[in-house]
Write a protein that holds these residues in place. Structure first.
Motif, mmCIF file in Angstrom:
data_model
loop_
_atom_site.group_PDB
_atom_site.id
_atom_site.type_symbol
_atom_site.label_atom_id
_atom_site.label_comp_id
_atom_site.label_asym_id
_atom_site.label_seq_id
_atom_site.Cartn_x
_atom_site.Cartn_y
_atom_site.Cartn_z
ATOM 1 N N GLY A 60 0.792 -1.234 0.000
ATOM 2 C CA GLY A 60 0.000 0.000 0.000
ATOM 3 C C GLY A 60 0.817 1.274 0.000
ATOM 4 O O GLY A 60 0.252 2.374 -0.087
ATOM 5 N N LYS A 61 2.142 1.169 0.072
ATOM 6 C CA LYS A 61 2.985 2.359 0.167
ATOM 7 C C LYS A 61 2.819 3.306 -1.012
ATOM 8 O O LYS A 61 2.680 4.521 -0.810
ATOM 9 N N PRO A 62 2.821 2.815 -2.265
ATOM 10 C CA PRO A 62 2.643 3.745 -3.389
ATOM 11 C C PRO A 62 1.322 4.504 -3.339
ATOM 12 O O PRO A 62 1.282 5.705 -3.619
ATOM 13 N N LEU A 63 0.238 3.807 -2.971
ATOM 14 C CA LEU A 63 -1.069 4.457 -2.913
ATOM 15 C C LEU A 63 -1.091 5.529 -1.841
ATOM 16 O O LEU A 63 -1.609 6.637 -2.062
ATOM 17 N N ARG A 64 -0.534 5.240 -0.672
ATOM 18 C CA ARG A 64 -0.500 6.239 0.406
ATOM 19 C C ARG A 64 0.288 7.473 -0.024
ATOM 20 O O ARG A 64 -0.116 8.603 0.257
ATOM 21 N N GLN A 65 1.393 7.258 -0.708
ATOM 22 C CA GLN A 65 2.181 8.388 -1.179
ATOM 23 C C GLN A 65 1.396 9.230 -2.188
ATOM 24 O O GLN A 65 1.391 10.458 -2.120
ATOM 25 N N GLN A 66 0.723 8.560 -3.119
ATOM 26 C CA GLN A 66 -0.064 9.272 -4.130
ATOM 27 C C GLN A 66 -1.206 10.059 -3.501
ATOM 28 O O GLN A 66 -1.498 11.200 -3.904
ATOM 29 N N VAL A 67 -1.851 9.470 -2.496
ATOM 30 C CA VAL A 67 -2.934 10.168 -1.791
ATOM 31 C C VAL A 67 -2.391 11.416 -1.097
ATOM 32 O O VAL A 67 -3.010 12.491 -1.140
ATOM 33 N N TYR A 68 -1.220 11.284 -0.477
ATOM 34 C CA TYR A 68 -0.621 12.425 0.219
ATOM 35 C C TYR A 68 -0.285 13.556 -0.751
ATOM 36 O O TYR A 68 -0.592 14.731 -0.488
ATOM 37 N N ASP A 196 -8.196 15.488 8.477
ATOM 38 C CA ASP A 196 -8.315 14.067 8.117
ATOM 39 C C ASP A 196 -8.958 13.880 6.753
ATOM 40 O O ASP A 196 -8.595 12.968 6.005
ATOM 41 N N GLN A 197 -9.925 14.734 6.423
ATOM 42 C CA GLN A 197 -10.490 14.749 5.076
ATOM 43 C C GLN A 197 -10.289 16.126 4.488
ATOM 44 O O GLN A 197 -10.618 17.140 5.105
ATOM 45 N N ILE A 198 -9.716 16.148 3.279
ATOM 46 C CA ILE A 198 -9.471 17.424 2.618
ATOM 47 C C ILE A 198 -10.812 18.000 2.177
ATOM 48 O O ILE A 198 -11.586 17.323 1.484
ATOM 49 N N PRO A 199 -11.153 19.232 2.579
ATOM 50 C CA PRO A 199 -12.462 19.823 2.250
ATOM 51 C C PRO A 199 -12.751 19.799 0.751
ATOM 52 O O PRO A 199 -11.859 20.016 -0.074
ATOM 53 N N GLU A 200 -14.007 19.496 0.431
ATOM 54 C CA GLU A 200 -14.523 19.502 -0.939
ATOM 55 C C GLU A 200 -13.847 18.456 -1.830
ATOM 56 O O GLU A 200 -13.804 18.596 -3.049
ATOM 57 N N THR A 201 -13.298 17.403 -1.219
ATOM 58 C CA THR A 201 -12.710 16.299 -1.980
ATOM 59 C C THR A 201 -13.075 14.994 -1.275
ATOM 60 O O THR A 201 -13.632 14.991 -0.170
ATOM 61 N N ASN A 202 -12.732 13.872 -1.917
ATOM 62 C CA ASN A 202 -12.877 12.565 -1.267
ATOM 63 C C ASN A 202 -11.522 12.044 -0.766
ATOM 64 O O ASN A 202 -11.368 10.851 -0.506
ATOM 65 N N ILE A 203 -10.566 12.955 -0.627
ATOM 66 C CA ILE A 203 -9.220 12.574 -0.186
ATOM 67 C C ILE A 203 -9.194 12.521 1.338
ATOM 68 O O ILE A 203 -9.477 13.519 2.016
ATOM 69 N N THR A 204 -8.836 11.364 1.882
ATOM 70 C CA THR A 204 -8.804 11.188 3.324
ATOM 71 C C THR A 204 -7.436 10.657 3.771
ATOM 72 O O THR A 204 -6.731 10.006 3.001
ATOM 73 N N LYS A 205 -7.118 10.928 4.998
ATOM 74 C CA LYS A 205 -5.860 10.487 5.597
ATOM 75 C C LYS A 205 -5.782 8.960 5.555
ATOM 76 O O LYS A 205 -6.703 8.276 5.993
ATOM 77 N N PRO A 206 -4.685 8.392 5.031
ATOM 78 C CA PRO A 206 -4.568 6.934 4.976
ATOM 79 C C PRO A 206 -4.612 6.294 6.354
ATOM 80 O O PRO A 206 -4.125 6.877 7.333
ATOM 81 N N GLU A 207 -5.186 5.125 6.433
ATOM 82 C CA GLU A 207 -5.259 4.401 7.709
ATOM 83 C C GLU A 207 -3.846 4.112 8.212
ATOM 84 O O GLU A 207 -2.968 3.720 7.462
ATOM 85 N N GLY A 208 -3.643 4.324 9.495
ATOM 86 C CA GLY A 208 -2.340 4.090 10.076
ATOM 87 C C GLY A 208 -1.418 5.298 10.087
ATOM 88 O O GLY A 208 -0.344 5.280 10.679
ATOM 89 N N TRP A 209 -1.850 6.377 9.419
ATOM 90 C CA TRP A 209 -1.059 7.603 9.407
ATOM 91 C C TRP A 209 -1.453 8.489 10.594
ATOM 92 O O TRP A 209 -0.817 9.437 10.881
#
Length: 209
Positions: A60-68, A196-209
């Protein structure tokens, strides 16, 4: 007001301050604002990184980085992401001590390439183009010392500071060249978190972060 440009070595920041901390969901703009003075007007943040690949159990490391990175782009209009390379290859390494008659082992070695060079080039080039009055380098990579020295030598009216990400004894050469030096504290990190959730997006803090 001082036009201030921020230059961040993403991997150096991660491994120096964030890897084993609860502060990986870091708002880079807030961090800089919390550590700088009121007269520093941040006009750009250049974030130098490379996209990692999945390895072993850490798929899951690549996905967490991309989300960040997506969260940063949505939150910080002044942000520019400059991407280097992340290489993985097999190499032979000597065992110490040997295991029986086996003296060498094949290991997977990963390296991030390009960020330090890219950062140095942008720092020097932006100085010549008069894009800032004050620059801040967020890194403890002593290879950047020469770029800082050149900017201060060629543009004595400009300030170049360092936000140290690791042990200061590893950055003695940078410290000698810099206009000012600050250590990134746990308090500064804790006060500089993204929602934890970026306003007006569906981007949320990855689990475990």
């Amino acid at each position: 007001m001082l036009r201030t440009a921020i230059y961040i070595d993403g991997f150096n920041l991660y491994f120096g301050c964030l890897k084993d901390s609860p502060y990986r969901w870091l708002d880079l703009m807030k961090l800089c604002q919390n550590m700088l003075q009121a007269h520093n007007e941040i006009i750009t943040i250049k974030y130098f990184t490379a996209y990692v690949s999945a390895r072993g159990s850490n798929q899951g490391k690549p996905l967490r980085q991309q989300v960040y990175v997506r969260a940063l782009k949505h939150t910080i209009p002044e942000l520019e992401v400059i991407v280097g390379q992340f290489t993985t290859h097999s190499v032979n390494r000597k065992l110490d001590p040997p295991i029986g008659t086996q003296k060498f082992a094949t290991v997977i070695e990963t390296r991030e390439k390009g960020s330090d060079v890219n950062l140095a080039v942008h720092l020097v080039n932006d100085a010549w183009r008069d894009h800032y009055d004050c620059a801040v380098v967020i890194s403890s990579d002593s290879d950047l010392a020469e770029a800082i020295r050149l900017v201060r030598q060629s543009h004595p009216e400009k300030k170049v500071g360092i936000f140290v990400t690791g042990k200061q004894n590893s950055t003695k050469e940078m410290i000698r060249c810099a206009s000012f030096v600050k250590k990134i504290s746990t308090r500064a990190l804790s006060l500089s978190q993204l929602p934890d959730q970026i306003p007006e997006t569906n981007i949320t803090k990855p689990e475990g972060w």
